[in-house]
Design a protein around this motif. Structure first.
Motif, mmCIF file in Angstrom:
data_model
loop_
_atom_site.group_PDB
_atom_site.id
_atom_site.type_symbol
_atom_site.label_atom_id
_atom_site.label_comp_id
_atom_site.label_asym_id
_atom_site.label_seq_id
_atom_site.Cartn_x
_atom_site.Cartn_y
_atom_site.Cartn_z
ATOM 1 N N ASP A 142 37.757 50.892 52.092
ATOM 2 C CA ASP A 142 38.659 51.345 51.249
ATOM 3 C C ASP A 142 37.972 51.286 49.755
ATOM 4 O O ASP A 142 36.937 51.221 49.457
ATOM 5 C CB ASP A 142 39.843 50.104 51.198
ATOM 6 C CG ASP A 142 39.545 49.078 50.766
ATOM 7 O OD1 ASP A 142 38.366 48.795 50.306
ATOM 8 O OD2 ASP A 142 40.274 47.912 50.973
ATOM 9 N N GLU A 143 38.920 51.452 48.863
ATOM 10 C CA GLU A 143 38.346 51.571 47.340
ATOM 11 C C GLU A 143 37.577 50.401 46.896
ATOM 12 O O GLU A 143 36.565 50.541 46.051
ATOM 13 C CB GLU A 143 39.522 51.752 46.354
ATOM 14 C CG GLU A 143 40.170 53.021 46.326
ATOM 15 C CD GLU A 143 41.542 53.038 45.426
ATOM 16 O OE1 GLU A 143 41.848 52.026 44.901
ATOM 17 O OE2 GLU A 143 42.112 54.082 45.110
ATOM 18 N N GLU A 144 37.807 49.287 47.415
ATOM 19 C CA GLU A 144 36.933 48.019 47.178
ATOM 20 C C GLU A 144 35.882 47.801 47.970
ATOM 21 O O GLU A 144 35.413 46.687 48.031
ATOM 22 C CB GLU A 144 37.876 46.888 46.780
ATOM 23 C CG GLU A 144 38.886 47.024 45.778
ATOM 24 C CD GLU A 144 40.117 45.844 45.914
ATOM 25 O OE1 GLU A 144 40.280 45.026 46.689
ATOM 26 O OE2 GLU A 144 40.713 46.006 44.844
ATOM 27 N N GLY A 204 35.957 47.356 51.216
ATOM 28 C CA GLY A 204 36.392 46.613 52.428
ATOM 29 C C GLY A 204 36.510 47.446 53.556
ATOM 30 O O GLY A 204 37.058 48.602 53.483
#
Length: 128
Positions: free
Chosen positions: A84-86, A88
């Motif tokens: 995902d964006e982070e 993760g």
């Protein structure tokens, strides 16, 4: 008069010193040969994967295209991840690859995700 042999014995020159150098050189040569063979053997069995592209199919899946370089005739497995964006992990899949006729294979895998992914990649590959 003092002979050359007597002088060699007196000052420590001669066969003993030469024998130590020969034995030491032989041991060093054996160590270099063993280290070289271990390096070659590891590189012959290594598996390398490169990410080519990814495509976000929908909110719950991503398709990853990748290229695997490995020894011929070996079955492989790769861990493919969706992030995902982070960064993760929101999905992953183990892709089993049957032995091929070529050192290099291009593959794609669709990964189901639990949340929307922003990228997909190959984490690692190994020979089975």
């Amino acid at each position: 008069m003092t002979t050359a042999l007597e002088l060699d014995e007196r000052y420590g020159r001669g066969r003993r010193k030469r024998a130590k150098w020969v034995i030491g050189g032989a041991i060093a040569l054996v160590v270099v040969v063993i280290a070289s063979w271990v390096t070659v053997a590891q590189s012959m069995n290594s598996v390398d994967a490169d990410d080519l592209s990814y495509e976000l199919v929908d909110e719950h899946s991503v398709t990853v295209r990748f290229q695997v370089t490995a020894p011929q005739g070996r079955d492989l497995a790769c861990a493919v991840e969706a992030l995902d964006e982070e960064f993760g992990v929101v999905g992953w899949k183990i892709v089993e690859i049957p032995a091929g006729d070529s050192h290099m294979q291009q593959l794609s895998a669709t990964i189901p995700t639990v949340a929307e992914a922003t990228t997909g990649l190959v984490n690692s590959c190994w020979a089975l």
